[in-house]
Scaffold this motif. Structure first.
Motif, PDB file in Angstrom:
ATOM      1  N   ASP A  20      36.411  29.805  40.148  1.00 57.34           N
ATOM      2  CA  ASP A  20      37.203  30.978  39.769  1.00 57.34           C
ATOM      3  C   ASP A  20      37.908  31.637  40.941  1.00 57.34           C
ATOM      4  O   ASP A  20      38.726  32.546  40.742  1.00 57.34           O
ATOM      5  CB  ASP A  20      36.314  32.032  39.096  1.00 57.34           C
ATOM      6  N   LEU A  21      37.584  31.224  42.149  1.00 52.85           N
ATOM      7  CA  LEU A  21      38.053  31.918  43.342  1.00 52.85           C
ATOM      8  C   LEU A  21      38.374  30.916  44.435  1.00 52.85           C
ATOM      9  O   LEU A  21      37.653  29.941  44.624  1.00 52.85           O
ATOM     10  CB  LEU A  21      36.961  32.889  43.830  1.00 52.85           C
ATOM     11  N   ILE A  22      39.457  31.171  45.163  1.00 53.01           N
ATOM     12  CA  ILE A  22      39.807  30.378  46.339  1.00 53.01           C
ATOM     13  C   ILE A  22      39.635  31.262  47.566  1.00 53.01           C
ATOM     14  O   ILE A  22      40.204  32.357  47.630  1.00 53.01           O
ATOM     15  CB  ILE A  22      41.249  29.855  46.257  1.00 53.01           C
ATOM     16  N   VAL A  23      38.853  30.803  48.541  1.00 51.40           N
ATOM     17  CA  VAL A  23      38.599  31.546  49.772  1.00 51.40           C
ATOM     18  C   VAL A  23      39.264  30.802  50.925  1.00 51.40           C
ATOM     19  O   VAL A  23      38.914  29.655  51.207  1.00 51.40           O
ATOM     20  CB  VAL A  23      37.094  31.688  50.042  1.00 51.40           C
ATOM     21  N   LEU A  38      41.095  36.057  49.591  1.00 53.52           N
ATOM     22  CA  LEU A  38      40.480  35.681  48.319  1.00 53.52           C
ATOM     23  C   LEU A  38      41.557  35.691  47.234  1.00 53.52           C
ATOM     24  O   LEU A  38      42.305  36.670  47.111  1.00 53.52           O
ATOM     25  CB  LEU A  38      39.365  36.665  47.945  1.00 53.52           C
ATOM     26  N   ARG A  39      41.610  34.624  46.461  1.00 54.99           N
ATOM     27  CA  ARG A  39      42.619  34.501  45.400  1.00 54.99           C
ATOM     28  C   ARG A  39      41.931  34.169  44.083  1.00 54.99           C
ATOM     29  O   ARG A  39      41.213  33.160  43.977  1.00 54.99           O
ATOM     30  CB  ARG A  39      43.631  33.417  45.753  1.00 54.99           C
ATOM     31  N   CYS A  40      42.147  35.018  43.087  1.00 51.69           N
ATOM     32  CA  CYS A  40      41.623  34.771  41.748  1.00 51.69           C
ATOM     33  C   CYS A  40      42.439  33.665  41.094  1.00 51.69           C
ATOM     34  O   CYS A  40      43.663  33.763  40.989  1.00 51.69           O
ATOM     35  CB  CYS A  40      41.697  36.057  40.922  1.00 51.69           C
ATOM     36  N   ARG A  41      41.772  32.627  40.657  1.00 53.73           N
ATOM     37  CA  ARG A  41      42.497  31.516  40.043  1.00 53.73           C
ATOM     38  C   ARG A  41      43.157  31.915  38.720  1.00 53.73           C
ATOM     39  O   ARG A  41      44.235  31.421  38.383  1.00 53.73           O
ATOM     40  CB  ARG A  41      41.541  30.345  39.794  1.00 53.73           C
ATOM     41  N   THR A  43      44.395  34.858  37.706  1.00 53.13           N
ATOM     42  CA  THR A  43      45.504  35.814  37.756  1.00 53.13           C
ATOM     43  C   THR A  43      46.406  35.640  38.972  1.00 53.13           C
ATOM     44  O   THR A  43      47.491  36.227  39.016  1.00 53.13           O
ATOM     45  CB  THR A  43      44.968  37.246  37.779  1.00 53.13           C
ATOM     46  N   ASP A  44      45.947  34.894  39.982  1.00 55.60           N
ATOM     47  CA  ASP A  44      46.645  34.735  41.263  1.00 55.60           C
ATOM     48  C   ASP A  44      46.670  36.016  42.088  1.00 55.60           C
ATOM     49  O   ASP A  44      47.340  36.070  43.128  1.00 55.60           O
ATOM     50  CB  ASP A  44      48.073  34.200  41.087  1.00 55.60           C
ATOM     51  N   GLU A  45      45.943  37.050  41.674  1.00 62.78           N
ATOM     52  CA  GLU A  45      45.832  38.247  42.510  1.00 62.78           C
ATOM     53  C   GLU A  45      45.049  37.906  43.770  1.00 62.78           C
ATOM     54  O   GLU A  45      44.129  37.080  43.750  1.00 62.78           O
ATOM     55  CB  GLU A  45      45.132  39.371  41.751  1.00 62.78           C
ATOM     56  N   GLN A  46      45.413  38.556  44.884  1.00 62.89           N
ATOM     57  CA  GLN A  46      44.785  38.261  46.169  1.00 62.89           C
ATOM     58  C   GLN A  46      44.225  39.535  46.815  1.00 62.89           C
ATOM     59  O   GLN A  46      44.755  40.633  46.639  1.00 62.89           O
ATOM     60  CB  GLN A  46      45.784  37.611  47.120  1.00 62.89           C
ATOM     61  N   LEU A  47      43.159  39.329  47.586  1.00 65.56           N
ATOM     62  CA  LEU A  47      42.496  40.389  48.343  1.00 65.56           C
ATOM     63  C   LEU A  47      42.205  39.839  49.731  1.00 65.56           C
ATOM     64  O   LEU A  47      41.767  38.692  49.876  1.00 65.56           O
ATOM     65  CB  LEU A  47      41.207  40.802  47.638  1.00 65.56           C
ATOM     66  N   LEU A  48      42.417  40.658  50.761  1.00 61.91           N
ATOM     67  CA  LEU A  48      42.133  40.263  52.138  1.00 61.91           C
ATOM     68  C   LEU A  48      40.914  41.015  52.645  1.00 61.91           C
ATOM     69  O   LEU A  48      40.816  42.234  52.484  1.00 61.91           O
ATOM     70  CB  LEU A  48      43.342  40.571  53.032  1.00 61.91           C
ATOM     71  N   VAL A  49      39.975  40.275  53.230  1.00 66.07           N
ATOM     72  CA  VAL A  49      38.823  40.884  53.886  1.00 66.07           C
ATOM     73  C   VAL A  49      39.085  40.904  55.389  1.00 66.07           C
ATOM     74  O   VAL A  49      39.189  39.856  56.028  1.00 66.07           O
ATOM     75  CB  VAL A  49      37.524  40.107  53.588  1.00 66.07           C
ATOM     76  N   ASP A  50      39.257  42.095  55.951  1.00 62.12           N
ATOM     77  CA  ASP A  50      39.481  42.351  57.377  1.00 62.12           C
ATOM     78  C   ASP A  50      40.843  41.854  57.878  1.00 62.12           C
ATOM     79  O   ASP A  50      41.011  40.679  58.225  1.00 62.12           O
ATOM     80  CB  ASP A  50      38.358  41.780  58.235  1.00 62.12           C
ATOM     81  N   GLY A 121      41.661  40.348  40.717  1.00 61.38           N
ATOM     82  CA  GLY A 121      41.906  39.721  39.427  1.00 61.38           C
ATOM     83  C   GLY A 121      40.707  39.879  38.519  1.00 61.38           C
ATOM     84  O   GLY A 121      40.214  40.991  38.310  1.00 61.38           O
ATOM     85  N   ARG A 122      40.199  38.774  37.990  1.00 58.27           N
ATOM     86  CA  ARG A 122      39.040  38.806  37.100  1.00 58.27           C
ATOM     87  C   ARG A 122      37.715  38.614  37.833  1.00 58.27           C
ATOM     88  O   ARG A 122      36.652  38.586  37.211  1.00 58.27           O
ATOM     89  CB  ARG A 122      39.195  37.734  36.025  1.00 58.27           C
TER      90      ARG A 122
END
Length: 218
Positions: A20-23, A38-41, A43-50, A121-122
């Motif tokens: 469900d997630l691409i890191v 981090l990319r939600c498969r 929804t394609d929404e992305q989040l960056l850690v640091d 995303g989800r």
């Protein structure tokens, strides 16, 4: 290709493909920090850690799809050195631990408490407040429904020990306690650990050494 978690400054990202997630893990200078996209498969929404350093490297990794949010694991500048540039370019919402946000020189949109949920995303990430390296460090736990958990630990847990507590015995006891109870006590050995610097590890690889860390005091 098999994910190794081994990256170097100036080199390519290493990509961990989950169901469900691409890191995507990349190393940036000058202090050899890890940043994780981090990319939600679904929804394609992305989040960056640091957003640690090298904004051009991070923005290239993010790509044209942008990011919805950036989570800063703690207040030390080597973990948010590129945050202003990344936020200016993407309009991302910023997250940081409630007790560390005042030390981050970019306004924090969402103050994070222990147990809070951060979504990409989800996919849901659970924040864990770990006290000792800084007053408000947070780790992010992804409880993968299809496999073992994954945890992004900032500078609170590395291969071989907890983070630097500057020879302060009380800070060390606090950090070790929080890591033991909120990570080792709550998650299985198969849990994958993504630290703020260096190579990855698992809780199972580190668990046998907890008594050794306690005895040595760092």
């Amino acid at each position: 290709m098999t994910y190794s978690g081994v990256v170097k400054v100036g080199g390519p990202a290493d990509v961990h493909e989950l169901q469900d997630l691409i890191v995507s893990k990349v190393a940036v200078g000058p202090m050899d920090n890890n940043a994780y996209l981090l990319r939600c498969r679904a929804t394609d929404e992305q989040l960056l850690v640091d957003a640690a350093a090298e904004p051009h490297t991070l923005l290239s990794l993010i790509g044209d799809d942008g990011i919805a949010s950036v989570v800063t694991t703690h207040r030390h500048q080597d973990h948010w050195g590129a945050l202003a540039e990344v936020v200016a370019a993407t309009g991302a919402r910023t997250y940081a631990g409630r007790y560390d946000a005042e030390g981050v020189a970019v306004p924090t949109d969402v103050l994070v408490e222990d147990g809070d949920t951060i979504r990409v995303g989800r996919v849901e990430l659970t924040a864990r407040h770990l006290v000792g390296h800084t007053p408000g460090s947070i780790a992010l736990v992804y409880d993968d429904p299809h496999g073992p958990p994954h945890v992004f630990t900032g500078d609170c847990l590395f291969p071989g020990g907890v983070g630097n507590t500057r020879n302060d015995p009380e800070a060390f006891r606090s950090l070790l306690h929080d890591v033991e109870t909120k990570l080792f006590g709550a998650l299985p050995d198969e849990t994958w650990v993504y630290p703020g610097h260096g190579r990855d590890t698992t809780l199972g690889d580190e668990r046998p050494h907890l008594a050794e860390w306690r005895e040595r005091g760092w």
